[in-house]
Structures are given as C-alpha cells and as structure tokens.
Scaffold this active site. Sequence first.
Site, PDB file in Angstrom:
ATOM      1  N   TYR A 177     -17.922  17.175 -13.148  1.00 39.44           N
ATOM      2  CA  TYR A 177     -18.422  15.797 -13.017  1.00 39.44           C
ATOM      3  C   TYR A 177     -19.468  15.514 -11.809  1.00 39.44           C
ATOM      4  O   TYR A 177     -18.849  15.928 -10.933  1.00 39.44           O
ATOM      5  CB  TYR A 177     -17.151  14.946 -12.973  1.00 39.44           C
ATOM      6  CG  TYR A 177     -17.358  13.366 -12.862  1.00 39.44           C
ATOM      7  CD1 TYR A 177     -18.441  12.787 -13.658  1.00 39.44           C
ATOM      8  CD2 TYR A 177     -17.067  12.795 -11.813  1.00 39.44           C
ATOM      9  CE1 TYR A 177     -18.612  11.464 -13.314  1.00 39.44           C
ATOM     10  CE2 TYR A 177     -17.054  11.164 -11.483  1.00 39.44           C
ATOM     11  CZ  TYR A 177     -18.266  10.774 -12.397  1.00 39.44           C
ATOM     12  OH  TYR A 177     -18.503   9.379 -12.244  1.00 39.44           O
ATOM     13  N   LYS A 227      -9.346   7.854 -18.136  1.00 44.04           N
ATOM     14  CA  LYS A 227      -9.906   8.433 -19.462  1.00 44.04           C
ATOM     15  C   LYS A 227      -8.741   8.598 -20.362  1.00 44.04           C
ATOM     16  O   LYS A 227      -8.096   7.529 -20.799  1.00 44.04           O
ATOM     17  CB  LYS A 227     -10.466   9.904 -19.210  1.00 44.04           C
ATOM     18  CG  LYS A 227     -11.244   9.944 -17.905  1.00 44.04           C
ATOM     19  CD  LYS A 227     -12.374   8.998 -17.979  1.00 44.04           C
ATOM     20  CE  LYS A 227     -13.230   9.168 -16.616  1.00 44.04           C
ATOM     21  NZ  LYS A 227     -14.090   8.052 -16.466  1.00 44.04           N
ATOM     22  N   ASP A 265      -8.851  19.998 -12.174  1.00 46.16           N
ATOM     23  CA  ASP A 265      -8.764  18.667 -12.747  1.00 46.16           C
ATOM     24  C   ASP A 265      -8.953  18.826 -14.485  1.00 46.16           C
ATOM     25  O   ASP A 265      -9.540  19.388 -15.242  1.00 46.16           O
ATOM     26  CB  ASP A 265     -10.557  18.235 -12.524  1.00 46.16           C
ATOM     27  CG  ASP A 265     -10.689  16.932 -12.872  1.00 46.16           C
ATOM     28  OD1 ASP A 265     -10.095  16.549 -13.943  1.00 46.16           O
ATOM     29  OD2 ASP A 265     -11.799  16.406 -12.192  1.00 46.16           O
ATOM     30  N   ARG A 274       0.768  -1.244   0.340  1.00 43.96           N
ATOM     31  CA  ARG A 274       0.043  -0.069  -0.091  1.00 43.96           C
ATOM     32  C   ARG A 274       0.765   1.394   0.083  1.00 43.96           C
ATOM     33  O   ARG A 274       0.652   2.388  -0.573  1.00 43.96           O
ATOM     34  CB  ARG A 274      -1.012  -0.129   1.190  1.00 43.96           C
ATOM     35  CG  ARG A 274      -1.861   1.141   1.486  1.00 43.96           C
ATOM     36  CD  ARG A 274      -2.866   1.213   2.530  1.00 43.96           C
ATOM     37  NE  ARG A 274      -2.853   0.270   3.410  1.00 43.96           N
ATOM     38  CZ  ARG A 274      -2.094   0.205   4.650  1.00 43.96           C
ATOM     39  NH1 ARG A 274      -1.268   1.362   4.619  1.00 43.96           N
ATOM     40  NH2 ARG A 274      -2.011  -0.586   5.398  1.00 43.96           N
TER      41      ARG A 274
HETATM   42  O1  P1T Z   1     -14.219   7.600 -12.788  1.00 45.18           O
HETATM   43  P1  P1T Z   1     -12.784   8.153 -11.872  1.00 45.18           P
HETATM   44  O2  P1T Z   1     -11.662   7.415 -12.297  1.00 45.18           O
HETATM   45  O3  P1T Z   1     -13.056   8.003 -10.502  1.00 45.18           O
HETATM   46  O4  P1T Z   1     -12.837   9.792 -12.144  1.00 45.18           O
HETATM   47  C1  P1T Z   1     -13.736  10.879 -11.679  1.00 45.18           C
HETATM   48  C2  P1T Z   1     -13.793  11.838 -12.703  1.00 45.18           C
HETATM   49  C3  P1T Z   1     -13.177  13.196 -12.110  1.00 45.18           C
HETATM   50  N1  P1T Z   1     -13.165  14.094 -13.016  1.00 45.18           N
HETATM   51  C4  P1T Z   1     -13.644  14.314 -14.218  1.00 45.18           C
HETATM   52  C5  P1T Z   1     -13.476  15.471 -14.856  1.00 45.18           C
HETATM   53  C6  P1T Z   1     -14.266  13.049 -14.718  1.00 45.18           C
HETATM   54  O5  P1T Z   1     -14.915  13.101 -15.826  1.00 45.18           O
HETATM   55  C7  P1T Z   1     -14.452  11.799 -13.960  1.00 45.18           C
HETATM   56  C8  P1T Z   1     -15.023  10.736 -14.429  1.00 45.18           C
HETATM   57  N2  P1T Z   1     -15.982  10.813 -15.340  1.00 45.18           N
HETATM   58  C9  P1T Z   1     -16.881  10.059 -15.905  1.00 45.18           C
HETATM   59  C10 P1T Z   1     -16.804   8.704 -15.529  1.00 45.18           C
HETATM   60  C11 P1T Z   1     -17.853  10.642 -16.998  1.00 45.18           C
HETATM   61  O6  P1T Z   1     -18.330   9.709 -17.842  1.00 45.18           O
HETATM   62  O7  P1T Z   1     -17.878  11.598 -17.288  1.00 45.18           O
END
Ligand code: P1T
Length: 380
Positions: A98, A195, A170, A46
């Site tokens: 988001y 992404k 972000d 961890r």
């Molecule tokens: O899904 P995750 O890896 O936990 O990330 C969250 C997140 C944070 N910031 C932005 C701008 C995001 O778009 C996301 C996750 N977004 C999606 C799953 C979506 O379809 O918009």
Amino acid sequence: MRFNTKAIHAGVAPDPSTGAIMTPIFQTSTYVQNAPGDHKGYEYGRTQNPTRDALQKNLAALENGKYGLCYSTGLGAIDAVIKTLNPGDEVLSTNDLYGGTYRLFVKVFEKYGIKFSFINMSNAGDVEQYITSKTKLLWVETPTNPMMNIIDIEAISAIGKKHNLLVCVDNTFASPYLQNPLDLGVDLVMHSLTKYISGHSDVVMGALITSNEKLYEDLKFIQNASGATPGPQDCFLVLRGIKTLHVRMQRHCENGAAVAHFLSAHPVIDKVYWCGLETHPNHEIAKKQMRDFGGMISFTFINDTMETALTFLKKIKLFALAESLGGVESLVGHPASMTHASIPREERLKNGLTDALIRLSVGIEDIEDLLDDLQQALTN
Ligand code: P1T
C-alpha cells in the site's frame, strides 16, 4: 469455537447491568475512582475502553491470537510496529505494498534513522541474502496491494525465526476469514479494519494481533503513549460489521472469481492479477495458505495507455471510483494516481504497477449486474 461462531460471539457478552445483547458504546473519556488507584480496571479513555476491549478480544480470537490492539487507522497500527524499533535498525519489506505504508516508512521513519529495503519476496528463498546484522523486522503484505503477489508466509516465518527477526503480516487483503498468519508462524498480524473486517465503508481503524506477551506489552504501551486510539462508536461499528464477515467474504470470493474469469476471457484485457487464477505465479502458495482467493483484482488493457484507463473509468457505473476496498459495494481505483501516487513512478513500474493499471474491489452485489457493467465499460 469455529470461525463463524467466533465472528458473532468472541469477546462479547450481554451487558451485565441491563442484559443488552449488543455491546454498549461506552462514550466516556474517564472513569470514576473510589480512591486514587482504586478503580474497576478503567482509568482514562485513551488507555482503556470497554467497547474497544470487546473488539480487541474478538479480533484476537479471529486471528487465533492471544492479544488484540486497535489503533485509530491501519497506518496508526503500522506506525506502532515501527516505533518498537530503534535508530539504526533495518526493515525488509515486500516491494509491492500500500502506497501509504511506503510513505510512512520512507517519508516519516527514515529520518529517525530506520532503514527500509523493498524487495521481491515472491520467492521466499531470495529474502535471506538481504538480511544483515541490523535487520530487525520482515514486513510482509500478502496478497500485495495492488499487484496481488502472494508471499509464502510459512517460509518467511521460518527465515525470520532462523535470524531472530520479528515478522509481521499485513493481512488486510485476505482478512482473517481467508488466512491466519499467526498459525503459519509469524509474530504479528496487522489489519486495516477499514476494509473487509468492518466491511461497510463507514469506519477507518487498524489493529495488531499477536500471541507474544512481551510484544503485546510493548505495542500496548505505544498505543497509550502515542495515543492513536479509536473512539468507542467506531469500535461498535467494527464489531457490528464483523458479525457478518464470514457471509460477506464468501460472496466477495464468489463474485471475485466470476469477475476474474470474465476479465481473463475478455479480448481487450491483457493481464489479470488475482491469486485464484491457475496462471498466477504463486497460485499454489495461495491455495496452501488461503481458504479462498478474495475479491481484490487488478488488470491491464492490451492497449495499455492512460487514455484507455480513463475511458474505462468514465464509463463504469456500478463500480464507484474511490480509494479503499473491502466494503459491500464494488469500488474501482486507479492506483498510479490514487492509492499509490506516493510511490515514485520508477519504483511502481519496476513492480508492474503501470500508469493504466486498474484495481477492483469486487462487492457483494448481484454478479450479473457487475458483469453487465464491466462489459458495457469495456465496449467501445
Ligand atoms: O487506511 P488505513 O486504515 O490507515 O489502512 C492503511 C492500509 C494498510 N494496509 C493495506 C494493505 C491497505 O490497503 C491500507 C489502506 N488502503 C487503501 C486505502 C487502499 O485503497 O488501498
């Protein structure tokens, strides 16, 4: 090293024991010590992992930062940032963001006494009036999800510095290929690696990058103490994805531009939200802070009803109906019922996120096939 070279080489070196050119997947939960405290820098899975280390170094290099930290998801990374705050602290966030980030802020952290205000940051000058003696963090998503608003990172950083606030961007929608917020003065960059960075829709992971040593130490402490760390196999997959980030992004941008222009000229389409269009209200800021405009596009229909949206979603074939974005394959989403369902309808509508808004993540397929698919789905 320049960006493309860093994507392939930064943080990685052939394995000293075998010469393996690819970073090994150190699938281990613990490390043998010679005597208590006498070890090779690795104690427990961890806390440290060599595959994760390579990825963290690579990400730091891509964002022109000193330190990178990976978390099990993007939300895990955001969770760590908010955990650096104390009860009574206030956060100013972009009003469009988001839905999961909004949910984490409001449904999880408000009950611990942290206050969140969601404000329009499209005119950076408007932000200052909301700052109080309790404000500690400016949370900026740009481009925003799903309205593609562009926030002036340099201007927001200057406001943050003036008031001694932490500023975090972000950078998920842009990826480091298009935009490097640390170069524009912010303290911290956050990514959902799920992404564009991993790019193949096969991993969920998040990251934070900073050049501030104290902030890094605090976030590293939380990474270990709260434990939202990614596994080594996933770190390997993200490292592999990054090796083609620059070529993928180039094609995402080209295809994104073609789709945005196609939709803008289409008679059944009303608004197209893509920061590369000259009609985008902050197109000039996008040009200033981004190297290109990416492959994320939202749009509405002239006949802005759920029925129109559902008919389109039923007819579209190559764009798969799914949450997420940034993979090589094109995706289509309906934010009101999918990614942003956790935001109250009144809040969504205030920001233009209507019930019929459609969001596209334009992939890297042949553009002619993507346009043919959109054309047939938009035709009665
Ligand atoms: O899904 P995750 O890896 O936990 O990330 C969250 C997140 C944070 N910031 C932005 C701008 C995001 O778009 C996301 C996750 N977004 C999606 C799953 C979506 O379809 O918009």
